[in-house]
Enzyme design. Structure first.
Site, PDB file in Angstrom:
ATOM      1  N   ARG A  22       0.831  -1.209   0.000  1.00 41.29           N
ATOM      2  CA  ARG A  22       0.000   0.000   0.000  1.00 41.29           C
ATOM      3  C   ARG A  22       0.865   1.258   0.000  1.00 41.29           C
ATOM      4  NH1 ARG A  22      -4.611  -2.145   4.164  1.00 41.29           N
ATOM      5  NH2 ARG A  22      -5.805  -3.238   2.571  1.00 41.29           N
ATOM      6  N   GLU A  34      -1.159  -8.848  -5.327  1.00 42.99           N
ATOM      7  CA  GLU A  34      -2.491  -9.353  -5.650  1.00 42.99           C
ATOM      8  C   GLU A  34      -2.472 -10.850  -5.947  1.00 42.99           C
ATOM      9  OE1 GLU A  34      -5.244  -8.010  -5.180  1.00 42.99           O
ATOM     10  OE2 GLU A  34      -4.531  -6.003  -4.742  1.00 42.99           O
ATOM     11  N   THR A  40      -5.481 -16.319  -0.110  1.00 40.00           N
ATOM     12  CA  THR A  40      -4.419 -16.373   0.896  1.00 40.00           C
ATOM     13  C   THR A  40      -4.542 -15.181   1.831  1.00 40.00           C
ATOM     14  OG1 THR A  40      -2.988 -17.394  -0.761  1.00 40.00           O
ATOM     15  CG2 THR A  40      -1.916 -16.510   1.202  1.00 40.00           C
ATOM     16  N   LEU A  77       3.579 -21.894  -0.019  1.00 38.20           N
ATOM     17  CA  LEU A  77       2.469 -20.938  -0.109  1.00 38.20           C
ATOM     18  C   LEU A  77       1.233 -21.546  -0.779  1.00 38.20           C
ATOM     19  CD1 LEU A  77       1.746 -18.081   0.664  1.00 38.20           C
ATOM     20  CD2 LEU A  77       2.699 -17.274  -1.495  1.00 38.20           C
ATOM     21  N   TYR A  79      -1.035 -23.309  -4.192  1.00 38.30           N
ATOM     22  CA  TYR A  79      -1.485 -22.866  -5.508  1.00 38.30           C
ATOM     23  C   TYR A  79      -0.308 -22.432  -6.370  1.00 38.30           C
ATOM     24  CZ  TYR A  79      -6.384 -23.119  -4.100  1.00 38.30           C
ATOM     25  OH  TYR A  79      -7.621 -23.555  -3.688  1.00 38.30           O
ATOM     26  N   TYR A 117     -10.669 -10.196 -11.549  1.00 40.23           N
ATOM     27  CA  TYR A 117     -10.386  -9.578 -10.250  1.00 40.23           C
ATOM     28  C   TYR A 117      -9.030  -8.872 -10.250  1.00 40.23           C
ATOM     29  CZ  TYR A 117      -8.395  -8.742  -5.819  1.00 40.23           C
ATOM     30  OH  TYR A 117      -7.739  -8.109  -4.810  1.00 40.23           O
ATOM     31  N   ASP A 135     -14.112  -9.628  -5.296  1.00 40.62           N
ATOM     32  CA  ASP A 135     -13.468 -10.778  -4.663  1.00 40.62           C
ATOM     33  C   ASP A 135     -14.392 -11.308  -3.569  1.00 40.62           C
ATOM     34  OD1 ASP A 135     -13.344  -8.869  -2.732  1.00 40.62           O
ATOM     35  OD2 ASP A 135     -11.315  -9.374  -2.094  1.00 40.62           O
ATOM     36  N   CYS A 189     -16.735  -6.631   8.087  1.00 37.36           N
ATOM     37  CA  CYS A 189     -17.844  -7.457   7.603  1.00 37.36           C
ATOM     38  C   CYS A 189     -17.329  -8.877   7.360  1.00 37.36           C
ATOM     39  CB  CYS A 189     -18.430  -6.855   6.323  1.00 37.36           C
ATOM     40  SG  CYS A 189     -20.050  -7.517   5.864  1.00 37.36           S
ATOM     41  N   CYS A 196     -21.691  -6.215  14.102  1.00 36.99           N
ATOM     42  CA  CYS A 196     -22.534  -5.248  13.394  1.00 36.99           C
ATOM     43  C   CYS A 196     -22.816  -4.008  14.242  1.00 36.99           C
ATOM     44  CB  CYS A 196     -23.838  -5.907  12.960  1.00 36.99           C
ATOM     45  SG  CYS A 196     -23.598  -7.230  11.750  1.00 36.99           S
ATOM     46  N   THR A 302      -8.053 -28.609   0.575  1.00 38.50           N
ATOM     47  CA  THR A 302      -9.462 -28.254   0.481  1.00 38.50           C
ATOM     48  C   THR A 302     -10.270 -29.376  -0.157  1.00 38.50           C
ATOM     49  OG1 THR A 302      -8.884 -25.932   0.280  1.00 38.50           O
ATOM     50  CG2 THR A 302     -11.079 -26.574  -0.452  1.00 38.50           C
TER      51      THR A 302
END
Length: 355
Positions: A22, A34, A40, A77, A79, A117, A135, A189, A196, A302
DNA sequence: GAGGCGTGGGA
DNA sequence: TTCCCAAGCCT
Protein backbone atom coordinates in the site's frame (compact mmCIF):
# COMPACT_ATOMS: atom_id res chain seq x y z
CA UNK A 1 -28.76 3.40 -5.28
CA UNK A 2 -29.34 5.33 -2.06
CA UNK A 3 -26.02 4.54 -0.43
CA UNK A 4 -22.45 5.11 -1.58
CA UNK A 5 -19.11 3.94 -0.28
CA UNK A 6 -18.25 7.19 1.47
CA UNK A 7 -18.72 5.89 5.01
CA UNK A 8 -16.88 2.65 4.18
CA UNK A 9 -13.97 4.69 2.84
CA UNK A 10 -14.05 6.71 6.05
CA UNK A 11 -13.95 3.50 8.05
CA UNK A 12 -11.04 2.30 5.92
CA UNK A 13 -8.98 5.40 6.57
CA UNK A 14 -9.43 4.91 10.31
CA UNK A 15 -8.80 1.14 10.39
CA UNK A 16 -6.58 0.18 7.49
CA UNK A 17 -3.46 -1.86 8.11
CA UNK A 18 -0.10 -0.54 7.06
CA UNK A 19 0.96 -3.05 4.41
CA UNK A 20 4.01 -2.76 2.15
CA UNK A 21 2.11 -2.96 -1.13
CA UNK A 22 0.00 0.00 0.00
CA UNK A 23 3.09 2.22 0.13
CA UNK A 24 3.90 1.89 -3.55
CA UNK A 25 2.37 2.82 -6.88
CA UNK A 26 4.61 0.37 -8.72
CA UNK A 27 2.21 -1.77 -10.76
CA UNK A 28 4.69 -4.66 -10.66
CA UNK A 29 4.67 -4.81 -6.87
CA UNK A 30 0.92 -4.31 -6.68
CA UNK A 31 0.52 -7.17 -9.14
CA UNK A 32 2.79 -9.46 -7.11
CA UNK A 33 0.84 -8.67 -3.96
CA UNK A 34 -2.49 -9.35 -5.65
CA UNK A 35 -1.36 -12.74 -6.91
CA UNK A 36 0.04 -13.71 -3.50
CA UNK A 37 -3.17 -12.65 -1.79
CA UNK A 38 -5.38 -14.83 -4.00
CA UNK A 39 -7.09 -17.27 -1.63
CA UNK A 40 -4.42 -16.37 0.90
CA UNK A 41 -4.54 -14.32 4.10
CA UNK A 42 -2.32 -11.31 4.63
CA UNK A 43 -0.55 -12.95 7.56
CA UNK A 44 0.33 -15.96 5.46
CA UNK A 45 1.50 -14.03 2.43
CA UNK A 46 3.31 -11.04 3.94
CA UNK A 47 6.73 -12.64 4.42
CA UNK A 48 6.52 -14.29 1.01
CA UNK A 49 5.82 -10.90 -0.57
CA UNK A 50 8.80 -9.25 1.13
CA UNK A 51 11.20 -12.03 0.14
CA UNK A 52 9.83 -12.22 -3.38
CA UNK A 53 10.10 -8.53 -4.30
CA UNK A 54 13.50 -8.35 -2.62
CA UNK A 55 14.82 -11.11 -4.87
CA UNK A 56 12.73 -10.19 -7.94
CA UNK A 57 12.33 -6.37 -7.70
CA UNK A 58 11.07 -5.85 -11.25
CA UNK A 59 9.69 -7.52 -14.37
CA UNK A 60 13.06 -8.05 -16.01
CA UNK A 61 14.61 -9.72 -12.96
CA UNK A 62 11.65 -12.06 -12.64
CA UNK A 63 11.60 -12.90 -16.34
CA UNK A 64 15.34 -13.64 -16.29
CA UNK A 65 15.09 -16.05 -13.35
CA UNK A 66 14.73 -19.81 -13.61
CA UNK A 67 11.25 -21.15 -12.86
CA UNK A 68 12.78 -23.50 -10.28
CA UNK A 69 14.07 -20.54 -8.30
CA UNK A 70 10.76 -18.71 -8.52
CA UNK A 71 9.09 -21.82 -7.15
CA UNK A 72 11.65 -21.98 -4.34
CA UNK A 73 10.43 -18.54 -3.27
CA UNK A 74 6.86 -19.79 -3.48
CA UNK A 75 7.50 -23.03 -1.58
CA UNK A 76 4.90 -23.59 1.13
CA UNK A 77 2.47 -20.94 -0.11
CA UNK A 78 0.29 -23.27 -2.19
CA UNK A 79 -1.49 -22.87 -5.51
CA UNK A 80 1.81 -23.11 -7.35
CA UNK A 81 0.29 -22.26 -10.72
CA UNK A 82 0.37 -18.70 -9.42
CA UNK A 83 4.18 -18.79 -9.38
CA UNK A 84 4.38 -20.46 -12.78
CA UNK A 85 2.04 -17.85 -14.24
CA UNK A 86 3.91 -14.96 -12.59
CA UNK A 87 7.05 -16.08 -14.34
CA UNK A 88 5.22 -16.62 -17.61
CA UNK A 89 3.54 -13.22 -17.40
CA UNK A 90 6.88 -11.50 -16.70
CA UNK A 91 8.19 -13.04 -19.90
CA UNK A 92 5.04 -11.87 -21.70
CA UNK A 93 5.56 -8.29 -20.47
CA UNK A 94 9.17 -8.46 -21.57
CA UNK A 95 8.41 -9.55 -25.09
CA UNK A 96 5.12 -7.73 -25.69
CA UNK A 97 5.69 -4.47 -23.77
CA UNK A 98 9.47 -4.18 -23.59
CA UNK A 99 9.44 -4.98 -19.89
CA UNK A 100 7.14 -2.07 -19.03
CA UNK A 101 4.11 -3.13 -17.01
CA UNK A 102 1.00 -2.33 -19.12
CA UNK A 103 -1.39 0.34 -17.82
CA UNK A 104 -4.41 -0.87 -19.76
CA UNK A 105 -7.04 -3.12 -18.18
CA UNK A 106 -7.41 -5.35 -21.22
CA UNK A 107 -3.66 -5.77 -21.59
CA UNK A 108 -3.31 -6.60 -17.88
CA UNK A 109 -6.19 -9.06 -18.22
CA UNK A 110 -4.25 -10.79 -20.99
CA UNK A 111 -1.37 -11.69 -18.70
CA UNK A 112 -1.02 -15.27 -17.54
CA UNK A 113 -2.73 -15.90 -14.23
CA UNK A 114 -4.62 -12.60 -14.32
CA UNK A 115 -8.40 -12.77 -14.30
CA UNK A 116 -11.04 -10.08 -13.92
CA UNK A 117 -10.39 -9.58 -10.25
CA UNK A 118 -6.63 -9.06 -10.54
CA UNK A 119 -6.94 -6.91 -13.66
CA UNK A 120 -9.42 -4.65 -11.87
CA UNK A 121 -7.26 -4.53 -8.74
CA UNK A 122 -3.98 -3.66 -10.48
CA UNK A 123 -5.50 -1.16 -12.95
CA UNK A 124 -7.44 0.62 -10.21
CA UNK A 125 -4.75 0.59 -7.51
CA UNK A 126 -1.81 1.45 -9.76
CA UNK A 127 -3.53 3.56 -12.44
CA UNK A 128 -6.81 4.58 -10.80
CA UNK A 129 -8.80 3.04 -13.63
CA UNK A 130 -12.54 2.75 -12.94
CA UNK A 131 -12.88 -1.02 -12.57
CA UNK A 132 -14.60 -2.45 -9.51
CA UNK A 133 -12.95 -5.46 -7.93
CA UNK A 134 -15.18 -8.41 -7.08
CA UNK A 135 -13.47 -10.78 -4.66
CA UNK A 136 -14.74 -12.83 -1.76
CA UNK A 137 -14.87 -9.75 0.45
CA UNK A 138 -16.87 -7.74 -2.05
CA UNK A 139 -19.36 -10.58 -2.56
CA UNK A 140 -19.91 -10.69 1.17
CA UNK A 141 -20.20 -6.95 1.73
CA UNK A 142 -22.50 -6.31 -1.23
CA UNK A 143 -24.70 -9.35 -0.62
CA UNK A 144 -25.32 -8.21 2.94
CA UNK A 145 -25.55 -4.50 2.32
CA UNK A 146 -28.08 -4.89 -0.50
CA UNK A 147 -29.63 -8.16 0.67
CA UNK A 148 -28.75 -10.09 -2.49
CA UNK A 149 -29.24 -13.83 -2.02
CA UNK A 150 -28.28 -14.93 -5.52
CA UNK A 151 -25.62 -17.65 -5.13
CA UNK A 152 -22.22 -16.03 -5.63
CA UNK A 153 -20.87 -19.12 -7.39
CA UNK A 154 -23.62 -19.24 -10.01
CA UNK A 155 -23.39 -17.76 -13.47
CA UNK A 156 -26.19 -15.28 -12.78
CA UNK A 157 -24.72 -14.42 -9.39
CA UNK A 158 -21.31 -13.62 -10.83
CA UNK A 159 -22.92 -11.36 -13.44
CA UNK A 160 -25.27 -9.71 -10.96
CA UNK A 161 -22.58 -8.93 -8.40
CA UNK A 162 -20.20 -7.73 -11.07
CA UNK A 163 -22.76 -5.21 -12.27
CA UNK A 164 -23.70 -4.20 -8.73
CA UNK A 165 -20.05 -3.68 -7.81
CA UNK A 166 -19.48 -1.51 -10.88
CA UNK A 167 -22.53 0.60 -10.05
CA UNK A 168 -21.39 0.96 -6.46
CA UNK A 169 -17.87 1.98 -7.49
CA UNK A 170 -16.81 5.50 -6.55
CA UNK A 171 -15.55 6.64 -9.95
CA UNK A 172 -13.78 9.64 -8.41
CA UNK A 173 -11.32 7.37 -6.61
CA UNK A 174 -11.60 3.74 -7.74
CA UNK A 175 -8.38 2.61 -6.07
CA UNK A 176 -9.41 3.95 -2.68
CA UNK A 177 -12.93 2.55 -3.06
CA UNK A 178 -11.69 -0.92 -3.99
CA UNK A 179 -9.16 -1.13 -1.17
CA UNK A 180 -11.71 0.19 1.31
CA UNK A 181 -14.34 -2.36 0.35
CA UNK A 182 -11.92 -5.29 0.57
CA UNK A 183 -10.38 -4.20 3.87
CA UNK A 184 -13.86 -3.56 5.24
CA UNK A 185 -14.82 -7.11 4.30
CA UNK A 186 -11.63 -8.56 5.70
CA UNK A 187 -11.76 -6.83 9.08
CA UNK A 188 -15.32 -5.64 9.79
CA UNK A 189 -17.84 -7.46 7.60
CA UNK A 190 -16.23 -10.82 8.36
CA UNK A 191 -17.80 -14.18 7.38
CA UNK A 192 -18.66 -15.38 10.89
CA UNK A 193 -20.11 -13.28 13.72
CA UNK A 194 -19.36 -9.78 12.44
CA UNK A 195 -19.62 -7.01 15.04
CA UNK A 196 -22.53 -5.25 13.39
CA UNK A 197 -22.95 -2.95 16.41
CA UNK A 198 -19.64 -1.36 15.39
CA UNK A 199 -20.49 -1.16 11.69
CA UNK A 200 -20.73 2.31 10.14
CA UNK A 201 -23.29 1.22 7.54
CA UNK A 202 -25.51 -1.13 9.56
CA UNK A 203 -28.36 1.39 9.33
CA UNK A 204 -28.30 0.93 5.56
CA UNK A 205 -27.60 -2.81 5.61
CA UNK A 206 -30.52 -4.89 4.36
CA UNK A 207 -29.12 -8.08 5.91
CA UNK A 208 -28.73 -6.39 9.29
CA UNK A 209 -32.23 -4.95 9.21
CA UNK A 210 -33.75 -8.32 8.24
CA UNK A 211 -31.51 -10.37 10.54
CA UNK A 212 -30.01 -12.24 7.58
CA UNK A 213 -26.33 -11.41 8.09
CA UNK A 214 -25.39 -14.95 9.04
CA UNK A 215 -27.08 -16.34 5.92
CA UNK A 216 -25.29 -14.15 3.38
CA UNK A 217 -23.59 -14.56 1.02
CA UNK A 218 -25.24 -17.68 -0.42
CA UNK A 219 -23.02 -20.36 -1.91
CA UNK A 220 -24.30 -23.50 -3.62
CA UNK A 221 -21.47 -25.79 -4.52
CA UNK A 222 -19.80 -27.99 -1.99
CA UNK A 223 -16.33 -29.35 -2.58
CA UNK A 224 -16.14 -33.10 -2.72
CA UNK A 225 -13.15 -34.51 -0.94
CA UNK A 226 -11.31 -37.40 -2.53
CA UNK A 227 -8.59 -39.57 -1.03
CA UNK A 228 -5.14 -40.12 -2.48
CA UNK A 229 -2.45 -42.47 -1.24
CA UNK A 230 1.19 -41.54 -1.79
CA UNK A 231 4.07 -43.85 -0.94
CA UNK A 232 7.33 -41.91 -1.07
CA UNK A 233 10.73 -43.58 -1.16
CA UNK A 234 13.44 -41.73 0.70
CA UNK A 235 16.58 -43.42 -0.59
CA UNK A 236 19.90 -43.23 1.25
CA UNK A 237 22.85 -43.68 -1.09
CA UNK A 238 26.25 -42.57 0.19
CA UNK A 239 24.91 -39.41 1.83
CA UNK A 240 22.78 -38.63 -1.19
CA UNK A 241 19.17 -39.18 -2.13
CA UNK A 242 17.07 -39.12 -5.31
CA UNK A 243 14.39 -36.64 -6.30
CA UNK A 244 12.27 -35.99 -9.36
CA UNK A 245 10.32 -33.04 -10.72
CA UNK A 246 6.56 -33.31 -11.03
CA UNK A 247 5.63 -32.52 -14.61
CA UNK A 248 2.01 -33.67 -14.91
CA UNK A 249 -0.95 -31.32 -14.66
CA UNK A 250 -1.58 -32.32 -11.11
CA UNK A 251 -1.06 -31.11 -7.58
CA UNK A 252 2.39 -29.62 -6.89
CA UNK A 253 3.26 -29.36 -10.58
CA UNK A 254 6.94 -28.46 -11.14
CA UNK A 255 7.85 -29.02 -7.51
CA UNK A 256 10.28 -31.79 -6.54
CA UNK A 257 9.57 -34.97 -4.66
CA UNK A 258 11.06 -38.33 -3.77
CA UNK A 259 10.39 -41.32 -6.00
CA UNK A 260 6.68 -41.96 -5.66
CA UNK A 261 4.39 -44.92 -5.84
CA UNK A 262 0.77 -43.81 -5.84
CA UNK A 263 -1.86 -46.37 -4.97
CA UNK A 264 -5.62 -46.49 -4.52
CA UNK A 265 -5.39 -47.56 -0.89
CA UNK A 266 -2.95 -47.71 1.97
CA UNK A 267 -0.18 -50.22 1.24
CA UNK A 268 1.33 -52.59 3.77
CA UNK A 269 5.11 -52.78 3.56
CA UNK A 270 4.96 -56.17 1.77
CA UNK A 271 2.54 -54.74 -0.80
CA UNK A 272 4.85 -51.82 -1.41
CA UNK A 273 7.87 -54.10 -1.87
CA UNK A 274 6.04 -56.27 -4.38
CA UNK A 275 4.62 -53.33 -6.35
CA UNK A 276 5.77 -53.44 -10.01
CA UNK A 277 7.07 -49.88 -9.85
CA UNK A 278 9.03 -50.59 -6.68
CA UNK A 279 10.63 -53.58 -8.37
CA UNK A 280 11.47 -51.45 -11.39
CA UNK A 281 12.97 -48.64 -9.29
CA UNK A 282 15.37 -51.02 -7.55
CA UNK A 283 15.88 -53.40 -10.46
CA UNK A 284 19.27 -55.09 -10.32
CA UNK A 285 20.32 -53.67 -6.98
CA UNK A 286 21.53 -56.54 -4.80
CA UNK A 287 21.08 -54.99 -1.38
CA UNK A 288 17.87 -53.02 -0.76
CA UNK A 289 17.48 -52.40 2.96
CA UNK A 290 14.19 -51.09 4.31
CA UNK A 291 15.40 -48.90 7.17
CA UNK A 292 12.04 -47.59 8.36
CA UNK A 293 8.57 -46.60 7.22
CA UNK A 294 7.06 -43.43 8.64
CA UNK A 295 3.67 -43.38 10.22
CA UNK A 296 0.92 -42.49 7.79
CA UNK A 297 0.79 -38.73 7.38
CA UNK A 298 -2.59 -37.22 6.69
CA UNK A 299 -2.23 -34.10 4.59
CA UNK A 300 -5.45 -32.11 4.34
CA UNK A 301 -6.20 -29.98 1.32
CA UNK A 302 -9.46 -28.25 0.48
CA UNK A 303 -10.48 -30.95 -1.96
CA UNK A 304 -8.14 -33.83 -1.14
CA UNK A 305 -7.20 -35.98 1.79
CA UNK A 306 -3.74 -37.29 1.14
CA UNK A 307 -2.46 -40.28 3.07
CA UNK A 308 1.30 -40.47 2.70
CA UNK A 309 4.10 -42.66 3.94
CA UNK A 310 7.83 -42.13 3.60
CA UNK A 311 9.83 -45.33 3.45
CA UNK A 312 13.55 -44.94 4.09
CA UNK A 313 15.60 -47.33 1.99
CA UNK A 314 19.34 -47.81 2.03
CA UNK A 315 21.28 -48.93 -1.04
CA UNK A 316 24.97 -49.09 -1.95
CA UNK A 317 24.72 -49.11 -5.71
CA UNK A 318 22.57 -47.42 -8.32
CA UNK A 319 20.90 -48.54 -11.55
CA UNK A 320 19.57 -47.19 -14.81
CA UNK A 321 16.23 -46.14 -13.32
CA UNK A 322 17.78 -44.14 -10.51
CA UNK A 323 20.42 -42.62 -12.76
CA UNK A 324 17.60 -40.87 -14.63
CA UNK A 325 16.54 -39.07 -11.43
CA UNK A 326 18.21 -36.09 -9.80
CA UNK A 327 20.83 -37.24 -7.30
CA UNK A 328 21.26 -34.69 -4.53
CA UNK A 329 23.32 -34.49 -1.35
CA UNK A 330 21.13 -34.23 1.72
CA UNK A 331 22.71 -30.88 2.57
CA UNK A 332 21.61 -29.51 -0.82
CA UNK A 333 17.93 -30.44 -0.58
CA UNK A 334 17.09 -26.86 0.36
CA UNK A 335 17.94 -25.78 -3.18
CA UNK A 336 14.75 -27.42 -4.44
CA UNK A 337 11.10 -26.57 -3.95
CA UNK A 338 9.07 -29.25 -2.17
CA UNK A 339 5.47 -29.52 -1.02
CA UNK A 340 4.65 -28.87 2.63
CA UNK A 341 4.01 -32.59 3.00
CA UNK A 342 7.58 -33.39 2.01
CA UNK A 343 9.03 -30.43 3.92
CA UNK A 344 7.36 -31.63 7.11
CA UNK A 345 8.85 -35.10 6.60
CA UNK A 346 12.31 -33.59 6.08
CA UNK A 347 11.97 -31.44 9.19
CA UNK A 348 10.99 -34.46 11.27
CA UNK A 349 13.83 -36.48 9.86
CA UNK A 350 16.33 -33.71 10.60
CA UNK A 351 15.08 -33.46 14.18
CA UNK A 352 15.38 -37.23 14.58
CA UNK A 353 18.99 -37.13 13.38
CA UNK A 354 19.82 -34.57 16.06
CA UNK A 355 18.40 -36.73 18.85
C1' DG B 1 -19.35 -25.03 -16.23
C1' DA B 2 -17.77 -28.12 -12.89
C1' DG B 3 -13.63 -29.66 -11.19
C1' DG B 4 -8.82 -28.96 -9.98
C1' DC B 5 -5.42 -26.52 -7.57
C1' DG B 6 -2.45 -25.64 -1.22
C1' DT B 7 -1.98 -24.16 3.06
C1' DG B 8 -3.04 -22.56 7.62
C1' DG B 9 -6.20 -20.53 10.93
C1' DG B 10 -10.40 -19.89 13.55
C1' DA B 11 -14.90 -21.22 15.47
C1' DT C 1 -12.99 -33.03 15.28
C1' DT C 2 -14.91 -30.98 11.63
C1' DC C 3 -16.05 -27.44 8.85
C1' DC C 4 -15.45 -23.22 6.36
C1' DC C 5 -12.84 -20.46 4.74
C1' DA C 6 -8.83 -16.33 2.32
C1' DA C 7 -7.71 -10.30 -2.05
C1' DG C 8 -9.05 -16.55 -8.07
C1' DC C 9 -7.72 -18.61 -12.22
C1' DC C 10 -7.54 -22.15 -15.69
C1' DT C 11 -9.37 -25.90 -18.40
Amino acid sequence: MHINSESIIGWYQRHKRDLPWRNTSDPYKIWISEIILQQTRVNQGLEYYLRFVDRFPDVKTLAAAELDEVLRYWQGLGYYSRARNLHKAACQINSMYNGVFPDDYQQILGLAGVGKYTAAAVSSLAFNAAYAVVDGNVYRVLSRLFGVDTPIDSTTGIKEFSELAQQFLDKSDPGMHNQALMEFGALQCVPVSPRCELCPVSAHCVAFKTDAVSQLPVKTTKVKVKNRFLNYLYIEYNGKTFIQRREENDIWKNLYEFPLIESDKLLATEELLSHPLFIEIFDGISEVVIVTTSAVRKHILTHRHIYATFTTIKINETNSYLSRLTKVANADLDRYAFSRLTMLFLEDRYKTLLE
